[in-house]
Design an enzyme around this catalytic site. Structure first.
Site, PDB file in Angstrom:
ATOM      1  N   LYS A 261      -5.683   2.444   7.237  1.00 47.52           N
ATOM      2  CA  LYS A 261      -5.694   1.705   5.975  1.00 47.52           C
ATOM      3  C   LYS A 261      -6.431   0.391   6.203  1.00 47.52           C
ATOM      4  CE  LYS A 261      -2.505   0.083   2.353  1.00 47.52           C
ATOM      5  NZ  LYS A 261      -1.081  -0.072   1.950  1.00 47.52           N
TER       6      LYS A 261
ATOM      7  N   SER B  37      -0.062   1.883  -2.700  1.00 45.68           N
ATOM      8  CA  SER B  37      -1.390   1.374  -2.455  1.00 45.68           C
ATOM      9  C   SER B  37      -2.149   2.100  -1.347  1.00 45.68           C
ATOM     10  CB  SER B  37      -1.288  -0.111  -2.086  1.00 45.68           C
ATOM     11  OG  SER B  37      -0.602  -0.268  -0.857  1.00 45.68           O
TER      12      SER B  37
ATOM     13  N   SER C 170       4.444   1.934  -1.026  1.00 44.53           N
ATOM     14  CA  SER C 170       3.033   2.297  -0.868  1.00 44.53           C
ATOM     15  C   SER C 170       2.709   3.356   0.170  1.00 44.53           C
ATOM     16  CB  SER C 170       2.224   1.052  -0.527  1.00 44.53           C
ATOM     17  OG  SER C 170       1.928   0.360  -1.696  1.00 44.53           O
TER      18      SER C 170
HETATM   19  N1  GLN Z   1       3.582  -0.543  -6.074  1.00 42.09           N
HETATM   20  C1  GLN Z   1       4.203  -1.656  -5.440  1.00 42.09           C
HETATM   21  C2  GLN Z   1       3.452  -2.927  -5.771  1.00 42.09           C
HETATM   22  O1  GLN Z   1       2.512  -2.828  -6.471  1.00 42.09           O
HETATM   23  C3  GLN Z   1       4.288  -1.426  -3.955  1.00 42.09           C
HETATM   24  C4  GLN Z   1       3.074  -1.762  -3.222  1.00 42.09           C
HETATM   25  C5  GLN Z   1       3.254  -1.620  -1.742  1.00 42.09           C
HETATM   26  O2  GLN Z   1       4.217  -1.047  -1.265  1.00 42.09           O
HETATM   27  N2  GLN Z   1       2.327  -2.197  -1.000  1.00 42.09           N
HETATM   28  O3  GLN Z   1       3.806  -3.973  -5.344  1.00 42.09           O
END
Ligand code: GLN
Length: 493
Positions: free
Chosen positions: A78, A161, A185
């Site tokens: 990532k 994400s 995410s």
């Molecule tokens: N969807 C969540 C957010 O937008 C989680 C994102 C994540 O875990 N990095 O914050």
């Protein structure tokens, strides 16, 4: 598509040991798959030369009998993890031109174990999102999108994400990928893409060298096509790191050895508060199916209560933006990446931040600075911290009565690019089942468990006690076997 891209990690390691193929061949097969899958936009940076060089070194080590536990395994990273000499963007324009002179501890651990870096996977900007549409490098298209790659009839999101990581693993471009999970995410994109995603206990993997989003929640973890692969990858990623003061000094168990397949007598908690209003019938049905599968092999379902669950989303969307607004203050045009010169220093800050941050990131900075401001700190941030503690206590109490907790991972299958985009609240609702474990710092995994009526994957989530990844993985593997999810995304069928 080469058969080599269909292998699991254990099979690949066995094949390499038998000299059925070399690490170079294994890596080349994945590089070819990456090239063919370019319309997915799963990678921000491909690193084929680095990959082949690492694979060559792996073959040399194997010939000398010095292989590491993941030697020759091609991995996508990532693009939130710093990698020496390879640009690291966090999916943001503000890091334009940033090439770290060091590796994150997690990636350094993977390279020490023999892993091969294929490239840097696309993600939501600063890991903020649930759909991988906030990346400054464009959205990732899910490999599950119907139609021919590049000429899809509907472009689905891979989740976020860690959407590029999930898409790369599902599309057989990478054998495994790293993800990070702040509120879901790793788990939500795993559910959307029909793969396994494990968020370890907070403190299990070092955060050093990972671009920070919300420091008290961020945790790195593996994204793979099987639970066994997740166990192998976690072993390569985890470990104490004196450079991260929140990393915990505990030995890293042999996670794979813990996959005994025996869950007899384990108590599986079913939290009644997760039956949220409007839960689609097919999600509820899959959850019941999961309970039945575990019961059939000797586990014992027990009802548990997590009364503060209904406050988890609101709490998360105060705590995470608060920490993000403070972490993102460092991108000022002076120290990293993008610089837009202005007349004064203040102009420089404003111009740089105005040009470098996307809409969602700006929204989070605004919410974060608001809830931390002198007038509203007590009403929002302090209150959220208190509720967060209550949520942790709920889990602590629940784990008196059970050994792992089973829930759905996400409230829906993947949606299309363009849907839920104008209403941030709709987007935040995606995280309803994943944020509680994040707020409590607990290990949680998503396992592909079935298909929705639309033919798209659905995952089930298991949450465990702190540092009890072993039980989480063991139950997850039993669930994986019962579900026997073999469906492939259209682009690799
Ligand atoms: N969807 C969540 C957010 O937008 C989680 C994102 C994540 O875990 N990095 O914050």
């Amino acid at each position: 598509m080469s058969e080599l891209t269909r292998l699991g990690i254990a099979e690949a390691l066995a094949g390499l040991a038998r000299k059925d193929f070399s690490a170079i061949e294994l890596t080349s097969a994945h590089l070819d798959a990456m090239a063919a899958a370019r319309p997915l936009n799963a990678f921000i940076t491909e690193t084929p030369e680095r990959a082949l060089e690492m694979a060559r070194a792996s073959d040399v080590r194997r010939a000398q009998g010095e292989s590491g536990p993941l030697d020759g395994v091609p991995i996508a990273i990532k693009d939130l993890f710093c990698t020496t000499g390879v640009q690291t963007t966090a999916g943001s324009r503000i890091l334009d031109g940033f090439t770290p002179p060091y590796d994150s501890t997690v990636t350094a651990n993977l390279w020490r174990a023999g892993g091969v870096m294929l490239g840097k996977a696309n993600l939501d900007e600063f890991a903020m999102g649930s759909s991988n549409i906030t990346s400054a490098y464009g959205p990732v298209v899910s490999p599950w999108s119907p139609g021919e790659p590049g000429a899809w009839t509907r472009r689905l999101v891979p989740g976020g994400s860690s959407g590029g990581s999930a898409a790369a693993v599902a599309a057989r471009c990478a054998m495994a990928a790293t993800g990070t999970d702040t509120g879901g995410s790793i788990r939500q994109p795993a559910s959307f893409c029909g793969i396994v995603g494990l968020k370890p206990t907070y403190g299990r993997c070092s955060r050093w060298g990972i671009v920070a989003f919300a420091s008290s929640l961020d945790q790195a973890g593996p994204m793979t096509r099987s639970v066994e692969d997740a166990a192998l990858m976690l072993g390569g990623m985890a470990g104490y790191d004196p450079k991260d003061s929140t990393s915990v000094d505990r030995p890293v168990p042999d996670y794979r050895a813990g996959l005994t397949g025996d869950v007899r007598g384990l108590r599986i908690g079913i939290p009644k508060e997760y039956r949220v209003d409007g839960m689609p019938a097919e999600i509820e049905a899959l959850w019941h199916q999961g309970i039945a599968w575990l019961k059939a092999v000797g586990a014992e379902p027990v009802e548990v209560s997590l009364p503060h669950t209904r406050h988890a989303l609101a709490t998360y969307y105060i705590v995470a933006p608060a920490e993000a607004s403070s972490n993102l203050a460092r991108y000022d045009g002076v120290r990293f990446g993008l610089r837009r010169a202005g007349g004064s220093l203040k102009d420089l800050y404003e111009e740089t931040r105005g040009a470098g941050f996307g809409t969602e990131v700006r929204r989070r900075i605004l919410i974060g600075t608001y809830v931390l401001s002198a007038g509203y700190y007590d009403a929002y941030y302090l209150q959220a911290q208190k509720v967060r503690t209550r949520i942790s206590w709920d889990f602590r109490d629940a784990f008196q009565r059970c050994d792992a907790i089973l829930t759905p991972t996400a409230p829906s299958t993947a949606f299309a690019i363009g849907e839920k985009m104008d209403d941030p609240i709709q987007m935040y609702l995606n995280d309803v089942f994943t944020v509680p474990a994040s707020l409590a710092g607990l290990p949680a995994i998503s396992v592909p468990a079935g298909l929705g009526a639309d033919g798209l994957p659905l995952g089930l989530q298991l949450i465990g006690r702190p540092f009890d990844e072993e039980t989480v993985l063991r139950v997850a593997q039993v669930l994986e076997q019962a579900a026997a999810f073999r469906e492939l995304p259209p682009c690799v069928r």
